[in-house]
Design a protein around this motif. Structure first.
Motif, short mmCIF file in Angstrom:
data_model
loop_
_atom_site.label_atom_id
_atom_site.label_comp_id
_atom_site.label_asym_id
_atom_site.label_seq_id
_atom_site.Cartn_x
_atom_site.Cartn_y
_atom_site.Cartn_z
N ARG A 327 0.82 -1.20 0.00
CA ARG A 327 0.00 0.00 0.00
C ARG A 327 0.86 1.25 0.00
N ARG A 328 1.96 1.21 0.79
CA ARG A 328 2.86 2.36 0.78
C ARG A 328 3.47 2.55 -0.61
N ARG A 329 3.85 1.45 -1.24
CA ARG A 329 4.41 1.57 -2.59
C ARG A 329 3.38 2.11 -3.57
N ILE A 330 2.14 1.63 -3.43
CA ILE A 330 1.10 2.12 -4.33
C ILE A 330 0.90 3.62 -4.14
N ALA A 331 0.91 4.05 -2.85
CA ALA A 331 0.76 5.48 -2.60
C ALA A 331 1.92 6.27 -3.22
N ALA A 332 3.16 5.71 -3.09
CA ALA A 332 4.31 6.39 -3.69
C ALA A 332 4.18 6.43 -5.21
N TYR A 333 3.72 5.31 -5.80
CA TYR A 333 3.55 5.30 -7.25
C TYR A 333 2.48 6.29 -7.69
N GLU A 334 1.42 6.40 -6.90
CA GLU A 334 0.38 7.37 -7.24
C GLU A 334 0.92 8.79 -7.22
N LEU A 335 1.78 9.07 -6.23
CA LEU A 335 2.41 10.39 -6.20
C LEU A 335 3.29 10.61 -7.43
N GLN A 336 4.05 9.55 -7.79
CA GLN A 336 4.90 9.68 -8.97
C GLN A 336 4.06 9.88 -10.23
N ILE A 337 2.93 9.15 -10.32
CA ILE A 337 2.07 9.31 -11.49
C ILE A 337 1.51 10.72 -11.55
N SER A 338 1.11 11.25 -10.37
CA SER A 338 0.59 12.62 -10.35
C SER A 338 1.65 13.61 -10.80
N GLU A 339 2.90 13.39 -10.33
CA GLU A 339 3.98 14.29 -10.73
C GLU A 339 4.25 14.17 -12.23
N LEU A 340 4.24 12.93 -12.74
CA LEU A 340 4.46 12.75 -14.17
C LEU A 340 3.34 13.37 -14.99
N ARG A 341 2.13 13.28 -14.49
CA ARG A 341 1.03 13.93 -15.20
C ARG A 341 1.21 15.44 -15.22
N ARG A 342 1.64 15.96 -14.06
CA ARG A 342 1.86 17.40 -14.02
C ARG A 342 2.95 17.82 -14.99
N GLN A 343 4.06 17.00 -15.01
CA GLN A 343 5.13 17.32 -15.95
C GLN A 343 4.66 17.16 -17.40
N LEU A 344 3.80 16.16 -17.64
CA LEU A 344 3.30 15.95 -18.99
C LEU A 344 2.45 17.13 -19.43
N GLU A 345 1.65 17.63 -18.50
CA GLU A 345 0.84 18.79 -18.84
C GLU A 345 1.70 20.01 -19.13
N ALA A 346 2.87 20.06 -18.47
CA ALA A 346 3.75 21.20 -18.69
C ALA A 346 4.59 21.07 -19.95
N GLN A 347 4.60 19.87 -20.54
CA GLN A 347 5.41 19.67 -21.73
C GLN A 347 4.77 20.33 -22.95
N THR A 348 5.61 20.52 -23.97
CA THR A 348 5.13 21.10 -25.23
C THR A 348 4.16 20.15 -25.91
#
Length: 746
Positions: A327-348
């Motif tokens: 569960r802790r890993r899943i929570a960490a992965y969810e945070l990473q996915i959120s960060e990647l989504r944010r970075q993806l939104e910021a990409q060209t």
């Protein structure tokens, strides 16, 4: 305690209550399969009313004293012939009962007369204390019972039975649906009469005695005290209702239910543990007279079961820890996915037609509740403005300034001074306002202040043209006539004085979009476009030539590396020597132009230090002894001139300076034309044919009797090319001919 017991004499002897060894009824207590000592005050005997003949039966009111300590006990009733033996020791069956002794809770005094105490039941009956709906339960005969149905509450084990009963009443039952409840501490509570049926049309209710364990066991198994108490209760029910451990089922086996949890069947599988406990309890209650070895075996099995249960609990604990870690890993992965989504939104983002833009809608402050939906056909204009701020001002700062009066930044697109395009608002939403330049327009802002004659940068104009072309393709009903400046709608200086006058950068922007001709004269426009096409072709040709030159340059570099590698490989190979013919030295004069060549010597393993040509002393024939001494030995090998190919270099350093001889360990520096000449004391050279250099050495005529005084050697000159044994003290050296040539001057 008084208990009615019926005995039958199955022996061939009569039981007599009199005499020196009377037969009486006694008892033993067992706990955890071990016999407990009974004090004399509690070791009560019950006399027979008379002789009991073989085959006769008798009923007694047995007097039994209960143990002092609370707990679970097995009571074993047995006959004893006083002073001789217990009947159990002779193989007679005994009667056993399971008792639970608890401390008094109401402070009532126990009976002390005769040491008799009141019995305590296996469970506590609280059926009359729980809520009822007033509707009667259905009735059944206990002969209809086929199952012992195991349930769990599926809730926190601390939930009260009153709440559970009220919940069952709300579901339409007359009261609580269970017959027994076992709490987490192992206490057994009877909550309903077993003859009462909560739902007569269901087999789990009509044909089952329902035992409920407090708690939720989808992931964890019951604790040991609760599981042990449930096993005792199931054994008691099975014995009294004529059932076995095979009749124990889970609620989910009779109806669609998750009760009593997944661990009942999987993982720890506490159904198997419960069944084994019931089997052991039934065996203890039914046999009673098992021997001590069998008792120890059952004790070992029970201990093993408990150890298995402990291991299962440890496994479940580890599994829970693994689940927590996952569960802790899943929570960490969810945070990473959120960060990647944010970075993806910021990409060209590459839009249609190759248009590149940065989507920053979610990164800017914005009150989404104050925006309304906008259809494609509601867009009627493209409004161009400038930000009126320094080009270095960030979009977040501009958005904060707009937030004073609007829910977010008013621009849909912002073009930076470097030509980067940022989308700041979605095109299908618009601010809830009636202003047409906002509600029905797409707003494009160019970063900077274009008042006082200032203009957008060329990069801005080029990017703005591409953006306009993309908008025209996205909204086909728009055209160049729909592009307006903000000053066309409201009184403002935006987008600057040069928008439609002076330089007229509106026209430059439309030309950059490719939607407006370059000039007013079509002929001029066609000529300019032709020149542009010609220049484009020339550029393409130049690019192709440059690529070809790059390929040629790469090939030349590879060829250079290859040649260098070959040169280095040849330099690492040892050189081969060409052996020229030796020069000839004539009589009286030396004619030498190059170093002479020597044949490759052939080693002689027995006489390696002697390799000179051998001739006879007087005739020059083969067979003479060499006489050369080295290392304390003399060469006695006889060889012919034709076979001897290793010439020894017998000479001083220089023939013309006999006083200079090499020292010990020093190799002589010898001219190859003077290898076999000796200067005699008579002042002449003795000549002989030298097979090595092909020259004729000067030799004194035969019979020269002059004394040869060379470096201490005294003796007459024998006039031959052979040195006699008396000259062995002369310094002779044998060196390799090739080495001597390499080290000697020409």
């Amino acid at each position: 305690m008084i208990a009615e017991v019926t005995l039958k004499n199955a022996d061939v002897k009569t039981w007599s209550p009199t005499g020196g060894n009377p037969v009486r009824l006694g008892y033993h207590y067992y706990r955890n399969r071990r016999s407990l000592p009974v004090t004399p005050a509690k070791d009560l005997r019950t006399d027979l009313p008379g002789d009991v003949a073989p085959g006769d039966s008798v009923t007694l009111s047995a007097q039994i004293a209960l143990p002092d300590d609370p707990g679970n006990y097995t009571l074993e009733l047995d006959l004893v012939q006083e002073g001789i033996t217990w009947f159990k020791e002779q193989g007679s069956p005994v009667r056993t009962r399971w008792l639970t002794v608890e401390a008094p809770q109401d402070g009532g005094a126990s009976q002390r007369d005769g040491g008799i105490q009141l019995p305590v039941r296996l469970f506590t009956d609280i059926a009359n204390r729980l809520p009822h709906s007033g509707a009667p339960y259905a009735r059944r005969n206990l002969n209809q019972v086929k199952y012992i149905v195991v349930n769990h509450t599926g809730a926190n084990p601390n939930v009260s039975l009153d709440r559970i009963a009220k919940a069952h009443i709300q579901r339409g039952y007359p009261g609580i649906a269970y017959d027994f409840v076992v709490d987490a501490s192992g206490q057994i509570l009877k909550v309903k009469e077993m003859e009462q049926v909560a739902q007569p049309d269901q087999s789990w209710s009509e044909q089952g005695v329902n035992i409920c364990l407090a708690g939720n066991f989808n992931q964890l198994s019951p604790p040991l005290p609760q599981l042990d108490a449930a096993g005792r209760l199931c054994a008691w029910l099975a014995q009294n209702l004529g059932m076995t451990a095979e009749n124990i089922v889970g609620m989910g086996e009779l109806t669609r239910s998750e009760s009593p949890g997944e661990t009942f069947y999987k993982g720890s599988k506490w159904k198997e543990v419960l069944s084994r406990q019931v089997q052991l309890h039934l065996a203890a209650l039914g046999m009673g007279a098992i021997d001590s070895g069998r008792s120890q075996e059952l004790d070992a099995q029970l201990t093993a079961l408990r150890l298995v249960n402990v291991d299962l609990e440890a496994s479940v604990k580890r599994a829970n820890e693994d689940v927590d870690e996952l569960r802790r890993r899943i929570a960490a992965y969810e945070l990473q996915i959120s960060e990647l989504r944010r970075q993806l939104e910021a990409q060209t983002v590459v839009a249609e037609g190759g248009m590149r833009m940065h989507v920053v809608i979610n990164q800017l402050p914005r009150d989404a509740r104050r925006y309304v939906a906008r259809t494609e056909h509601a867009v009627a204009n493209v409004v161009v403005s400038h930000t009126g701020a320094p080009v270095s001002m960030q979009l977040e700062e501009i958005a904060h300034l707009h937030r004073h009066d609007w829910p977010g930044i008013l621009y849909d697109f912002v073009v930076s001074a470097a030509g980067d395009v940022y989308q700041t608002q979605p095109l299908d939403q618009v601010v809830d306002t009636s202003e047409p330049y906002i509600r029905n327009s797409i707003s494009i802002a160019f970063a900077g202040d274009f008042t006082q004659g200032r203009l957008p940068t060329p990069e801005q104009l080029a990017a703005g043209g591409r953006l306009l072309n993309w908008i025209f393709e996205r909204f086909p009903h728009l055209g160049v006539d729909d592009v307006h400046g903000l000053s066309d709608f409201i009184a403002t200086a935006s987008p600057g004085e040069q928008w439609e006058s002076g330089v007229n950068w509106r026209q430059m922007l439309l030309v950059a979009s490719g939607r407006m001709p370059i000039g007013s004269d079509p002929e001029v426009e066609r000529a300019l476009r032709g020149q542009i096409d010609t220049l484009n072709r020339e550029v393409q040709t130049a690019v192709a030539e440059r690529d070809a030159l790059d390929l040629r340059r790469i090939e030349l570099v590879e060829e250079t590396h290859r040649l260098k590698a070959e040169l280095e490989a040849k330099g690492a190979t040892p050189p081969s020597f060409a052996v020229p013919k030796p020069p000839v030295r004539g009589r009286g004069a030396v004619a030498q132009t190059s170093k002479p060549a020597l044949r490759t010597p052939v080693a002689d393993p027995d006489h390696a230090y002697c390799s000179s040509p051998h001739r006879g002393a007087a005739t020059g024939g083969a067979g003479a002894h060499c006489g050369i001494a080295r290392g304390g030995r003399s060469c006695a090998r006889q060889r012919s001139l034709a076979r001897h190919r290793l010439p020894l270099l017998h000479s001083r350093r220089r023939d013309d300076r006999p006083d200079q001889l090499p020292g010990d360990g020093e190799l002589p520096r010898i001219s190859p034309l003077r290898l076999f000449g000796w200067r005699c004391v008579c002042g002449q050279f003795h000549e002989r044919q030298d097979p090595l250099v092909g020259a004729t050495a000067r030799r004194r005529p035969l019979g020269c009797l002059a004394d040869a005084r060379v470096e201490g050697a005294v003796g007459p000159c024998m006039g031959t090319s052979r040195i006699s044994r008396q000259h062995d003290r002369l310094p002779w050296w044998g060196v390799d001919a090739r080495e001597s040539l390499a080290r000697s001057p020409v």
